[in-house]
Design a protein around this motif. Structure first.
Motif, short mmCIF file in Angstrom:
data_model
loop_
_atom_site.label_atom_id
_atom_site.label_comp_id
_atom_site.label_asym_id
_atom_site.label_seq_id
_atom_site.Cartn_x
_atom_site.Cartn_y
_atom_site.Cartn_z
N ALA A 47 0.84 -1.21 0.00
CA ALA A 47 0.00 0.00 0.00
C ALA A 47 0.87 1.25 0.00
CB ALA A 47 -0.93 0.00 1.21
N ILE B 37 3.68 1.57 -1.44
CA ILE B 37 4.26 1.79 -2.77
C ILE B 37 3.34 2.73 -3.57
CG2 ILE B 37 4.96 0.69 -4.95
CD1 ILE B 37 5.43 -1.91 -3.35
N TYR B 38 2.03 2.48 -3.44
CA TYR B 38 1.08 3.27 -4.23
C TYR B 38 0.66 4.56 -3.53
CZ TYR B 38 0.99 -1.24 -6.43
OH TYR B 38 1.38 -2.40 -7.02
N ARG B 39 0.73 4.55 -2.21
CA ARG B 39 0.28 5.73 -1.45
C ARG B 39 1.40 6.19 -0.53
NH1 ARG B 39 -5.07 3.94 1.33
NH2 ARG B 39 -4.99 6.09 2.09
N ARG B 40 2.26 7.06 -1.03
CA ARG B 40 3.43 7.49 -0.27
C ARG B 40 3.04 8.15 1.06
NH1 ARG B 40 7.56 4.81 -1.37
NH2 ARG B 40 8.81 6.33 -0.25
#
Ligand code: URA
Length: 190
Positions: free
Chosen positions: A168, A170-173
């Motif tokens: 998660a 990776i997609y939502r810094r």
């Protein structure tokens, strides 16, 4: 029966039942006081026959560093033991998909048996899929991450501390800080 014998027997059962599939079994220290539970293996995990060795695994290692825990010290497994896939409409290639409710139900018994064998002090579900396998009630990871719960499996009480899935981040810094804070709290608990 010894722990190792029980886990070997369970793993044989899974391999027999899903002999048509490429299975990735749980891995790590069966005497660990902590069990981490992911969703399902991806392509790298299938290739290397170990949970969390792909991109999500890299994040995962970083998080274990925050806990000052070595990967070999913990026991890591997934709810679904094969890679759920679908055809990408864009590329026509094979891509990962989230496990269905039915797949979670099919593998739930194995997961609970794994927990009953390991008997950890704390269970760490990573993301929504393991939450669905562990709780009757629908919990959302966005609402329950970083909160300590108690559940009973085979009349034994366990602490449960849900975390976001490492992928998660990776997609939502923006989740990174939340994640690190949750891990610091977990470090105090363990
Ligand atoms: N994501 C998971 O949930 N499990 C793995 O083993 C790898 C990626």
């Amino acid at each position: 029966m010894l722990k190792q014998q029980r886990i070997d027997r369970l793993n044989r059962k899974i391999l027999e039942e899903y002999s048509e599939q490429k299975i990735v079994l749980g891995h790590g220290n069966i005497n660990s006081s902590i069990i981490l539970i992911g969703e399902a293996p991806g392509s790298n995990e299938v290739k290397l026959q170990k949970p969390f060795v792909g991109q999500a695994g890299k994040n995962f290692d970083e998080f274990l560093e925050i806990l000052e825990i070595d990967r070999e010290e913990v026991y890591i497994t997934n709810v679904v033991k094969y890679r759920p896939t679908k055809k990408s409409l864009k590329t026509q290639g094979v891509i990962n998909r989230t496990p269905t409710k039915k797949e979670i139900e099919l593998f739930k018994g194995y997961l609970l048996e794994e927990i009953d064998i390991i008997k950890p002090k704390i269970i760490v579900p990573l993301g929504n899929t393991p939450l669905k396998a562990l709780f009757q009630k629908e919990h959302k990871i966005s609402e329950v991450h970083g909160t300590l719960f108690n559940i009973s499996i085979n009349e034994i009480d366990y602490n449960v501390y849900p975390l976001y899935h490492p992928a998660a981040v990776i997609y939502r810094r923006e989740l990174r800080k939340v994640y690190v804070d949750d891990l610091k709290k977990l470090k105090k608990i363990i």
